[in-house]
Design an enzyme around this catalytic site. Structure first.
Site, short mmCIF file in Angstrom:
data_model
loop_
_atom_site.label_atom_id
_atom_site.label_comp_id
_atom_site.label_asym_id
_atom_site.label_seq_id
_atom_site.Cartn_x
_atom_site.Cartn_y
_atom_site.Cartn_z
N SER A 144 84.23 65.01 30.30
CA SER A 144 83.08 64.47 29.37
C SER A 144 83.62 64.24 27.96
O SER A 144 84.35 65.08 27.61
CB SER A 144 81.78 65.06 29.56
OG SER A 144 80.96 64.56 28.50
N TYR A 156 77.25 72.88 30.10
CA TYR A 156 77.78 71.64 30.63
C TYR A 156 79.46 71.53 29.72
O TYR A 156 80.53 70.98 30.30
CB TYR A 156 77.03 70.35 30.21
CG TYR A 156 77.64 69.10 30.75
CD1 TYR A 156 77.85 68.71 31.99
CD2 TYR A 156 77.98 68.12 29.83
CE1 TYR A 156 78.29 67.44 32.23
CE2 TYR A 156 78.31 66.77 29.99
CZ TYR A 156 78.44 66.49 31.29
OH TYR A 156 78.93 65.36 31.70
#
Ligand SMILES: NC(=O)c1ccc[n+]([C@@H]2O[C@H](COP(=O)([O-])OP(=O)(O)OC[C@H]3O[C@@H](n4cnc5c(N)ncnc54)[C@H](O)[C@@H]3O)[C@@H](O)[C@H]2O)c1
Length: 268
Positions: A144, A156
């Protein structure tokens, strides 16, 4: 049409979003696809849609964070299709509870790392022996844009940052077997999940943002062309999964529509 003819692929999280669009794209390019998905309804419907287009797909209900479940899903893929050439470890996402470090509960940290970092490891662990048997293959992981930055989502971001170095390690360790490993790092892709999360954001929903929306985008340091569709990412995955990308391994392809290249500087 035949860019992946003869190949067998599995994709995780293939009941929705990027992985579902990619499973369809792989099948249209001639690959047989196994869909590893936790949500039965979503997995069955993705399988049906691919079959309706004439593709060859099987849905295997799988919790990809569980070692035994991943092993049996890989075994089931081999039992159905006889080989394995491409794996796309795509299931992932962040939790609302992924808060600043001193406020985060341990369960959120573990769940986020399990889905975004442990699961690709488990898939590789069971898939690689079959790829070695097939004489090579292509591993596609998912990072990401948050994996390269300090963000408000520590678990994350740490998992996605870890994906990049894990991908390089896979590339180095398995080059001698003809196995390539790459990652794709999207920024914002318009999936059902992201639309829900950003439902009030005009810049995400509008295909052609108004000047007013564009102004807000600039203030948020976001550009409309940084919002992608699942099919845009699927196109990159087809390239990585096919032999067209044979010179590419160990890399992370940033797919952010230019967002990370843009720095708004105030000039009077
Ligand atoms: N959509 C974005 O804007 C965006 C941005 C950057 C990175 N990414 C990354 O791209 C990847 C795909 O994102 P997406 O938005 O297409 O996802 P999505 O939420 O649309 O779909 C994820 C799918 O994974 C399934 N899933 C969740 N947990 C699972 C588990 N334990 N086992 C098996 N399946 C499970 C879900 O049921 C769902 O069908 C993720 O790794 C995500 O972190 C997405």
């Amino acid at each position: 049409m035949d860019r992946m003819k003869g190949k067998v692929a599995f994709l995780t999280g293939a009941g929705a979003g990027i992985a579902k669009a990619t499973a369809k794209a792989f099948a249209r390019e001639g690959a047989k696809v196994a869909l590893f998905e936790l949500n039965r309804e979503a997995g069955e419907s993705a399988e049906k849609e691919i079959r309706a287009e004439g593709g060859d797909a099987i849905f295997i209900q799988t919790d990809v964070t569980r070692d035994a479940a991943v092993k049996s899903a890989v075994d089931a893929t081999i039992a159905a299709f006889g080989r394995l050439d491409v794996i796309m470890n795509c299931a992932g996402g962040s939790l609302q509870e992924d808060k600043p470090v001193h406020q985060m509960d341990l369960d959120t940290w573990h769940k986020t790392i399990a889905l975004n970092l442990l699961h690709p490891f488990l898939c590789c662990r069971y898939a690689i022996p079959h790829m070695i048997n097939a004489g090579g293959g292509s591993i596609i992981n998912f990072g990401s844009h948050l994996g390269t930055k300090g963000t408000e989502k520590p678990a994350y971001a740490a998992a996605k940052g870890g994906i990049m170095s894990f991908t390089k390690t896979l590339a180095a360790q398995y080059a001698d077997y003809g196995i390539r490993a790459n990652a794709i790092a999207p920024a914002i892709v318009r999936t059902e999940r992201s639309i829900k999360r950003w439902e009030n954001k005009e810049w995400l929903l509008a295909d052609n943002p108004t000047p007013a929306a564009r102004a807000r985008i600039a203030m948020q340091k976001l550009y409309p062309f940084s919002v992608g569709e699942p099919e845009h990412i699927a196109a990159i995955a087809v390239f990585l999964g096919s032999d067209e990308s044979r010179m590419i391994t160990g890399t992370t392809i940033t797919a952010d529509g230019g967002r990370s290249s843009y720095l708004k500087v105030a000039v009077d």
